[in-house]
Design a protein around this motif. Sequence first.
Motif, PDB file in Angstrom:
ATOM      1  N   ILE A 261       0.843  -1.203   0.000  1.00 29.63           N
ATOM      2  CA  ILE A 261       0.000   0.000   0.000  1.00 29.63           C
ATOM      3  C   ILE A 261       0.874   1.248   0.000  1.00 29.63           C
ATOM      4  CG2 ILE A 261      -1.678   1.318   1.341  1.00 29.63           C
ATOM      5  CD1 ILE A 261      -2.795  -1.393   2.319  1.00 29.63           C
ATOM      6  N   SER A 262       1.944   1.218   0.782  1.00 29.42           N
ATOM      7  CA  SER A 262       2.867   2.348   0.820  1.00 29.42           C
ATOM      8  C   SER A 262       3.436   2.625  -0.566  1.00 29.42           C
ATOM      9  CB  SER A 262       4.004   2.067   1.809  1.00 29.42           C
ATOM     10  OG  SER A 262       4.959   3.111   1.796  1.00 29.42           O
ATOM     11  N   VAL A 263       3.796   1.559  -1.273  1.00 24.63           N
ATOM     12  CA  VAL A 263       4.328   1.714  -2.629  1.00 24.63           C
ATOM     13  C   VAL A 263       3.319   2.429  -3.524  1.00 24.63           C
ATOM     14  CG1 VAL A 263       4.951   0.450  -4.732  1.00 24.63           C
ATOM     15  CG2 VAL A 263       5.947  -0.206  -2.546  1.00 24.63           C
ATOM     16  N   ARG A 264       2.055   2.043  -3.441  1.00 26.57           N
ATOM     17  CA  ARG A 264       1.025   2.661  -4.278  1.00 26.57           C
ATOM     18  C   ARG A 264       0.827   4.139  -3.922  1.00 26.57           C
ATOM     19  NH1 ARG A 264      -2.255  -1.227  -6.992  1.00 26.57           N
ATOM     20  NH2 ARG A 264      -1.644  -3.351  -6.470  1.00 26.57           N
ATOM     21  N   ILE A 265       0.893   4.450  -2.626  1.00 27.55           N
ATOM     22  CA  ILE A 265       0.782   5.846  -2.203  1.00 27.55           C
ATOM     23  C   ILE A 265       1.925   6.674  -2.784  1.00 27.55           C
ATOM     24  CG2 ILE A 265       0.923   7.398  -0.203  1.00 27.55           C
ATOM     25  CD1 ILE A 265      -0.494   5.199   1.432  1.00 27.55           C
ATOM     26  N   GLU A 266       3.130   6.146  -2.685  1.00 32.17           N
ATOM     27  CA  GLU A 266       4.306   6.892  -3.132  1.00 32.17           C
ATOM     28  C   GLU A 266       4.367   7.015  -4.656  1.00 32.17           C
ATOM     29  OE1 GLU A 266       6.161   8.562  -1.182  1.00 32.17           O
ATOM     30  OE2 GLU A 266       5.284   7.780   0.656  1.00 32.17           O
ATOM     31  N   LEU A 267       4.005   5.955  -5.365  1.00 35.40           N
ATOM     32  CA  LEU A 267       4.012   6.027  -6.829  1.00 35.40           C
ATOM     33  C   LEU A 267       2.971   7.020  -7.324  1.00 35.40           C
ATOM     34  CD1 LEU A 267       4.455   2.261  -7.821  1.00 35.40           C
ATOM     35  CD2 LEU A 267       6.191   4.070  -7.839  1.00 35.40           C
ATOM     36  N   GLN A 268       1.845   7.103  -6.630  1.00 32.30           N
ATOM     37  CA  GLN A 268       0.840   8.083  -7.030  1.00 32.30           C
ATOM     38  C   GLN A 268       1.368   9.505  -6.820  1.00 32.30           C
ATOM     39  OE1 GLN A 268      -3.010   8.589  -4.842  1.00 32.30           O
ATOM     40  NE2 GLN A 268      -3.885   8.091  -6.859  1.00 32.30           N
ATOM     41  N   ALA A 269       2.108   9.732  -5.737  1.00 31.96           N
ATOM     42  CA  ALA A 269       2.706  11.052  -5.519  1.00 31.96           C
ATOM     43  C   ALA A 269       3.719  11.371  -6.611  1.00 31.96           C
ATOM     44  CB  ALA A 269       3.354  11.122  -4.139  1.00 31.96           C
ATOM     45  N   ASP A 270       4.476  10.375  -7.069  1.00 38.17           N
ATOM     46  CA  ASP A 270       5.377  10.569  -8.209  1.00 38.17           C
ATOM     47  C   ASP A 270       4.595  11.000  -9.442  1.00 38.17           C
ATOM     48  OD1 ASP A 270       7.795   9.964  -6.965  1.00 38.17           O
ATOM     49  OD2 ASP A 270       7.701   7.840  -7.472  1.00 38.17           O
ATOM     50  N   CYS A 271       3.488  10.315  -9.696  1.00 35.65           N
ATOM     51  CA  CYS A 271       2.665  10.622 -10.860  1.00 35.65           C
ATOM     52  C   CYS A 271       2.083  12.024 -10.761  1.00 35.65           C
ATOM     53  CB  CYS A 271       1.553   9.584 -10.995  1.00 35.65           C
ATOM     54  SG  CYS A 271       0.517   9.758 -12.465  1.00 35.65           S
ATOM     55  N   LEU A 272       1.619  12.407  -9.579  1.00 32.49           N
ATOM     56  CA  LEU A 272       1.050  13.736  -9.391  1.00 32.49           C
ATOM     57  C   LEU A 272       2.110  14.819  -9.558  1.00 32.49           C
ATOM     58  CD1 LEU A 272      -1.337  12.961  -6.401  1.00 32.49           C
ATOM     59  CD2 LEU A 272      -2.007  13.496  -8.758  1.00 32.49           C
ATOM     60  N   ALA A 273       3.342  14.516  -9.183  1.00 31.87           N
ATOM     61  CA  ALA A 273       4.434  15.452  -9.454  1.00 31.87           C
ATOM     62  C   ALA A 273       4.592  15.636 -10.956  1.00 31.87           C
ATOM     63  CB  ALA A 273       5.736  14.951  -8.834  1.00 31.87           C
ATOM     64  N   GLY A 274       4.440  14.549 -11.712  1.00 38.10           N
ATOM     65  CA  GLY A 274       4.483  14.638 -13.164  1.00 38.10           C
ATOM     66  C   GLY A 274       3.323  15.430 -13.736  1.00 38.10           C
ATOM     67  N   VAL A 275       2.130  15.279 -13.145  1.00 37.21           N
ATOM     68  CA  VAL A 275       0.957  16.050 -13.572  1.00 37.21           C
ATOM     69  C   VAL A 275       1.221  17.539 -13.387  1.00 37.21           C
ATOM     70  CG1 VAL A 275      -1.460  16.572 -13.043  1.00 37.21           C
ATOM     71  CG2 VAL A 275      -0.693  14.191 -13.154  1.00 37.21           C
ATOM     72  N   TRP A 276       1.794  17.886 -12.237  1.00 39.73           N
ATOM     73  CA  TRP A 276       2.142  19.289 -12.015  1.00 39.73           C
ATOM     74  C   TRP A 276       3.101  19.796 -13.087  1.00 39.73           C
ATOM     75  CZ3 TRP A 276       7.294  20.597 -11.056  1.00 39.73           C
ATOM     76  CH2 TRP A 276       7.522  21.975 -11.021  1.00 39.73           C
ATOM     77  N   ALA A 277       4.169  19.038 -13.339  1.00 38.72           N
ATOM     78  CA  ALA A 277       5.182  19.472 -14.302  1.00 38.72           C
ATOM     79  C   ALA A 277       4.588  19.633 -15.698  1.00 38.72           C
ATOM     80  CB  ALA A 277       6.337  18.480 -14.323  1.00 38.72           C
TER      81      ALA A 277
ATOM     82  N   ILE B 253      -4.929  13.942 -13.485  1.00 41.71           N
ATOM     83  CA  ILE B 253      -4.997  13.232 -12.217  1.00 41.71           C
ATOM     84  C   ILE B 253      -5.507  11.806 -12.416  1.00 41.71           C
ATOM     85  CG2 ILE B 253      -6.141  13.169  -9.957  1.00 41.71           C
ATOM     86  CD1 ILE B 253      -6.272  16.227 -10.065  1.00 41.71           C
ATOM     87  N   ALA B 254      -6.452  11.636 -13.323  1.00 45.29           N
ATOM     88  CA  ALA B 254      -7.064  10.323 -13.552  1.00 45.29           C
ATOM     89  C   ALA B 254      -6.051   9.271 -14.012  1.00 45.29           C
ATOM     90  CB  ALA B 254      -8.197  10.436 -14.584  1.00 45.29           C
ATOM     91  N   SER B 255      -4.942   9.720 -14.569  1.00 40.32           N
ATOM     92  CA  SER B 255      -3.925   8.774 -15.045  1.00 40.32           C
ATOM     93  C   SER B 255      -3.089   8.218 -13.918  1.00 40.32           C
ATOM     94  CB  SER B 255      -3.016   9.448 -16.074  1.00 40.32           C
ATOM     95  OG  SER B 255      -2.187  10.412 -15.443  1.00 40.32           O
ATOM     96  N   CYS B 256      -3.302   8.717 -12.693  1.00 39.90           N
ATOM     97  CA  CYS B 256      -2.446   8.374 -11.548  1.00 39.90           C
ATOM     98  C   CYS B 256      -3.092   7.376 -10.593  1.00 39.90           C
ATOM     99  CB  CYS B 256      -2.058   9.635 -10.791  1.00 39.90           C
ATOM    100  SG  CYS B 256      -1.095  10.809 -11.754  1.00 39.90           S
ATOM    101  N   ASN B 257      -4.002   6.550 -11.088  1.00 39.32           N
ATOM    102  CA  ASN B 257      -4.665   5.579 -10.228  1.00 39.32           C
ATOM    103  C   ASN B 257      -3.773   4.355 -10.019  1.00 39.32           C
ATOM    104  OD1 ASN B 257      -6.348   3.979  -8.744  1.00 39.32           O
ATOM    105  ND2 ASN B 257      -7.946   3.816 -10.292  1.00 39.32           N
ATOM    106  N   THR B 258      -2.867   4.459  -9.063  1.00 41.91           N
ATOM    107  CA  THR B 258      -1.965   3.337  -8.758  1.00 41.91           C
ATOM    108  C   THR B 258      -2.653   2.253  -7.947  1.00 41.91           C
ATOM    109  OG1 THR B 258      -1.186   4.469  -6.782  1.00 41.91           O
ATOM    110  CG2 THR B 258       0.060   4.821  -8.807  1.00 41.91           C
ATOM    111  N   PHE B 259      -3.885   2.503  -7.497  1.00 41.10           N
ATOM    112  CA  PHE B 259      -4.583   1.545  -6.643  1.00 41.10           C
ATOM    113  C   PHE B 259      -5.476   0.594  -7.433  1.00 41.10           C
ATOM    114  CE2 PHE B 259      -3.602   5.250  -4.090  1.00 41.10           C
ATOM    115  CZ  PHE B 259      -3.008   4.667  -2.989  1.00 41.10           C
ATOM    116  N   ASN B 260      -5.590   0.816  -8.743  1.00 40.47           N
ATOM    117  CA  ASN B 260      -6.425  -0.036  -9.573  1.00 40.47           C
ATOM    118  C   ASN B 260      -5.621  -1.259 -10.002  1.00 40.47           C
ATOM    119  OD1 ASN B 260      -8.070  -1.243 -11.448  1.00 40.47           O
ATOM    120  ND2 ASN B 260      -8.552   0.639 -12.543  1.00 40.47           N
TER     121      ASN B 260
END
Length: 296
Positions: free
Chosen positions: A209-225, A289-296
């Motif tokens: 679960i921690s991995v999914r949380i962190e990977l989503q934060a990586d993805c959201l950083a990419g969304v910002w950029a 944001i929708a592309s960052c669903n690491t929990f699916n």
Amino acid sequence: MKWEDFRQSDNIEDRRGSDDTGGGGMMGGSSGHLGLGAMIVLGIIGYALGIDPRVLIGGAEMVSHVSSGAQHQSAAPRGQVGAPKDRIGQFVAAILAENEDVWKDVLPQQANVRFVPAPVVLFNGQTRSGCGKAQSAMGPFYCPEDKKIYLDTSFFREMQQKFGGGGDFAYAYVISHEMGHHIQDQLGILSKWQDAQQNAGSKAQANAISVRIELQADCLAGVWAANANQKWQVLEAGDVEKAIATAQAIGDDKLQEASRGYVVPDSFTHGSAAQRVQWLQRGLQSGKIASCNTFN
């Protein structure tokens, strides 16, 4: 990366140079699973400086989770508020402003949620947070209790001097990863999956679960950029490559292989190098944001 000509956020609390020792703010009786960005540098610092990473991780786990019975003996100090005058402080203020200006548009448009800014607390050595004591060795982290990002700016120097990383966009990626946790918090994702993490049947499940949380934060950083670049053309040649190199360097598999000589996937908390690069690139390429669903 272009940042000098952009506005600087005043949503900075600068505690650098204060006499705060961080004492008295430790929480009692709390133990949690690390998963709020602190692990981003714990292994690297431990292995580079000869510190047992388990010591650092133990402290960071206390920061990453506050139990309902946690007691804070004294309030955190109040630093100087506003954009700092030094260059590294101005850089952080500019990146924070770019995050604020992107997310105040993107979050309502894509998720129908109003963006509430997250202050950045700059410190050196140690300080107090809503989640307990913050120390340099824990690396940058987001505290959901006080909705603030904590950053010892010496971390950037460590990235450059000891880990072979660095570059403005790589530093911005680190800040934006922590802002990604704040976005998760505003979307209700963070508390949901932290609860699931605490109730996991095994350490391996909690780590997953921690991995999914962190990977989503990586993805959201990419969304910002992606959105920042679309608005202001902030990225320059080589910026993305440096951020990807940073993501690769802090993959759990790379850290474990360097320290142990072998890899234990069940113990991953942030994801492999390939996973981190994959999700950062996904956010960069989509801007959604929708592309960052690491929990699916």
